[in-house]
Motif scaffolding. Structure first.
Motif, mmCIF file in Angstrom:
data_model
loop_
_atom_site.group_PDB
_atom_site.id
_atom_site.type_symbol
_atom_site.label_atom_id
_atom_site.label_comp_id
_atom_site.label_asym_id
_atom_site.label_seq_id
_atom_site.Cartn_x
_atom_site.Cartn_y
_atom_site.Cartn_z
ATOM 1 N N UNK A 77 0.947 -1.460 0.126
ATOM 2 C CA UNK A 77 0.097 -0.082 -0.123
ATOM 3 C C UNK A 77 0.793 1.216 0.121
ATOM 4 N N UNK A 78 0.355 2.170 -0.761
ATOM 5 C CA UNK A 78 0.983 3.620 -0.747
ATOM 6 C C UNK A 78 0.404 4.451 0.383
ATOM 7 N N UNK A 79 -0.869 4.084 0.802
ATOM 8 C CA UNK A 79 -1.386 4.855 1.753
ATOM 9 C C UNK A 79 -2.195 4.123 2.830
ATOM 10 N N UNK A 80 -2.166 3.865 4.323
ATOM 11 C CA UNK A 80 -2.726 3.058 5.107
ATOM 12 C C UNK A 80 -3.352 3.994 6.091
ATOM 13 N N UNK A 81 -4.639 3.921 6.443
ATOM 14 C CA UNK A 81 -5.451 4.908 7.298
ATOM 15 C C UNK A 81 -6.027 3.928 8.380
ATOM 16 N N UNK A 82 -5.464 4.102 9.476
ATOM 17 C CA UNK A 82 -5.728 3.365 10.723
ATOM 18 C C UNK A 82 -7.144 4.225 11.244
ATOM 19 N N UNK A 83 -8.255 4.017 10.840
ATOM 20 C CA UNK A 83 -9.304 4.679 11.173
ATOM 21 C C UNK A 83 -10.299 3.858 12.204
ATOM 22 N N UNK A 84 -10.330 2.858 12.071
ATOM 23 C CA UNK A 84 -11.195 1.887 13.032
ATOM 24 C C UNK A 84 -11.311 2.401 14.463
ATOM 25 N N UNK A 85 -12.310 2.610 14.999
ATOM 26 C CA UNK A 85 -12.398 3.199 16.642
ATOM 27 C C UNK A 85 -13.668 3.237 17.172
ATOM 28 N N UNK A 86 -13.565 3.080 18.321
ATOM 29 C CA UNK A 86 -14.806 3.007 19.238
ATOM 30 C C UNK A 86 -14.660 3.979 20.302
ATOM 31 N N UNK A 87 -15.910 4.407 20.640
ATOM 32 C CA UNK A 87 -15.807 5.691 21.805
ATOM 33 C C UNK A 87 -17.107 5.370 22.668
ATOM 34 N N UNK A 88 -16.678 5.516 23.931
ATOM 35 C CA UNK A 88 -17.750 5.465 24.988
ATOM 36 C C UNK A 88 -17.558 6.267 25.959
ATOM 37 N N UNK A 89 -18.912 6.921 26.478
ATOM 38 C CA UNK A 89 -18.732 7.775 27.703
ATOM 39 C C UNK A 89 -18.002 7.023 28.930
ATOM 40 N N UNK A 90 -17.263 7.735 29.779
ATOM 41 C CA UNK A 90 -16.780 7.011 30.954
ATOM 42 C C UNK A 90 -16.868 8.290 31.916
ATOM 43 N N UNK A 91 -16.991 7.873 33.391
ATOM 44 C CA UNK A 91 -16.874 8.978 34.591
ATOM 45 C C UNK A 91 -15.916 8.345 35.545
ATOM 46 N N UNK A 92 -15.128 9.221 36.191
ATOM 47 C CA UNK A 92 -14.209 8.534 37.011
ATOM 48 C C UNK A 92 -15.101 7.973 38.242
ATOM 49 N N UNK A 93 -16.489 8.468 38.668
ATOM 50 C CA UNK A 93 -17.045 7.982 39.700
ATOM 51 C C UNK A 93 -17.959 6.608 39.390
ATOM 52 N N UNK A 94 -17.573 6.192 38.008
ATOM 53 C CA UNK A 94 -18.317 4.880 37.762
ATOM 54 C C UNK A 94 -17.292 4.129 36.786
ATOM 55 N N UNK A 95 -16.158 4.512 37.110
ATOM 56 C CA UNK A 95 -15.144 3.818 36.376
ATOM 57 C C UNK A 95 -15.001 2.344 36.165
ATOM 58 N N UNK A 105 -7.674 -1.435 23.141
ATOM 59 C CA UNK A 105 -7.537 -2.672 22.203
ATOM 60 C C UNK A 105 -8.015 -2.030 20.981
ATOM 61 N N UNK A 106 -9.085 -1.344 20.570
ATOM 62 C CA UNK A 106 -9.381 -1.107 19.035
ATOM 63 C C UNK A 106 -8.328 0.137 18.631
ATOM 64 N N UNK A 107 -8.668 1.257 19.534
ATOM 65 C CA UNK A 107 -8.290 2.627 19.234
ATOM 66 C C UNK A 107 -6.447 2.418 19.116
ATOM 67 N N UNK A 108 -5.972 1.964 20.088
ATOM 68 C CA UNK A 108 -4.403 2.062 20.302
ATOM 69 C C UNK A 108 -3.758 1.021 19.703
#
Ligand SMILES: NC(=O)c1ccc[n+]([C@@H]2O[C@H](COP(=O)([O-])OP(=O)(O)OC[C@H]3O[C@@H](n4cnc5c(N)ncnc54)[C@H](OP(=O)(O)O)[C@@H]3O)[C@@H](O)[C@H]2O)c1
Length: 257
Positions: A77-95, A105-108
């Protein structure tokens, strides 16, 4: 012959729109994600594209699908884009560590597995570009986004180090930092999203940046300016601004959409 690009997370949102945009610009494309049926339909629509199922959080799955994609398109490949990602809200009080773990695992790790699978051949060929879909949310720790912001900051640091290290080999690295883009990921957000960008407009901005070899692609400019400004704020002032914002963000009933 057209240039070859690979995009992970091409089954929806930014990855899907970017695949369409690069396809229109004449790139041959390899689409990777778990929802294979969606990508097969997209590959047919684009024309010069192949699709392979891939779970980016699994090293073997990433290397296998990259090899299959190279074979299908006739070379690396000439160009590779690591785009796959997930996001979910977190809060320190309910971590919950297991919720954060999946984002890491997915993003990094997903990005690092892909890097491992494609960059050695770029170094050998003295060319090519690796890009990562980070986020403006990685520029400072945002309330209700501790784990997500942390994964995006990790991506930014990894991509920046790699950019400096790979420059002598003629291999480019691009960090992409979108603000809010209207996709299935942000559709779930209950809070007001400032400067929300249409996904097709985002794809044009990203494709332009990748084709001109930009080090960093950051948009939309008002959100980018705002986030870069927050980096200059002393911590005490940042906290004073962010504590009430964090309260509003975690209490959607108080926020106008
Ligand atoms: N939307 C925004 O406002 C925004 C802002 C900044 C950064 N970003 C980043 O942009 C990227 C794309 O997000 P989006 O907004 O387009 O969200 P989206 O529509 O939910 O797309 C996420 C993509 O990632 C893929 N994916 C998730 N887990 C995967 C896994 N384990 N293996 C392979 N693929 C996986 C999904 O495909 P499958 O489910 O088919 O596997 C899907 O194609 C993400 O990295 C996100 O963090 C988004």
């Amino acid at each position: 012959m057209s240039k070859r690009a690979l995009i992970t997370g091409a089954s929806s949102g930014i990855g899907e729109a970017l695949a369409r945009e690069l396809g229109r610009r004449g790139w041959s494309l390899a689409l990777l994600a778990r929802r294979h049926v969606l990508m097969e339909a997209l590959a047919r629509e684009i024309g010069n594209a192949v699709a392979f199922p891939c779970d980016v959080s699994d090293f073997t799955s990433v290397t296998d699908s990259v090899r299959k994609a190279e074979a299908a398109l006739g070379g690396p490949f000439d160009l590779v884009v690591a785009n796959a990602g997930i996001g979910a809200p977190t809060h320190a009080s309910k971590f919950k560590a297991n919720e954060a773990e999946q984002m890491v695992r997915v993003n990094v790790l997903g990005m690092m597995y892909l890097f491992d699978a494609v960059v050695p051949s770029m170094i050998e060929r003295r060319g090519g570009r690796f890009a990562g879909m980070a986020s403006l949310a990685g520029l400072r720790g945002l309330p209700t986004s501790s784990a997500y912001s942390a994964t995006k900051a990790a991506m930014q640091a990894f991509l920046e180090s790699s950019r400096v290290e790979l420059a002598p080999y003629g291999v480019g690295v691009t960090t992409i930092n979108p603000g809010f883009v209207a996709t299935p990921m942000t559709e779930r957000n209950r809070f007001k999203m400032p400067f929300l960008v249409n996904v097709n407009k985002a794809a044009v901005i990203i494709a332009d940046g990748l084709e001109r070899g930009a080090r960093v692609v950051q948009f939309p400019w008002p959100m980018s300016l705002l986030m870069r400004f927050t980096r200059l704020l002393p911590n005490a002032i940042y906290d004073r601004v962010m504590i009430p914002y964090g309260r509003r963000k975690s209490d959607p009933s108080k926020v106008k959409r």
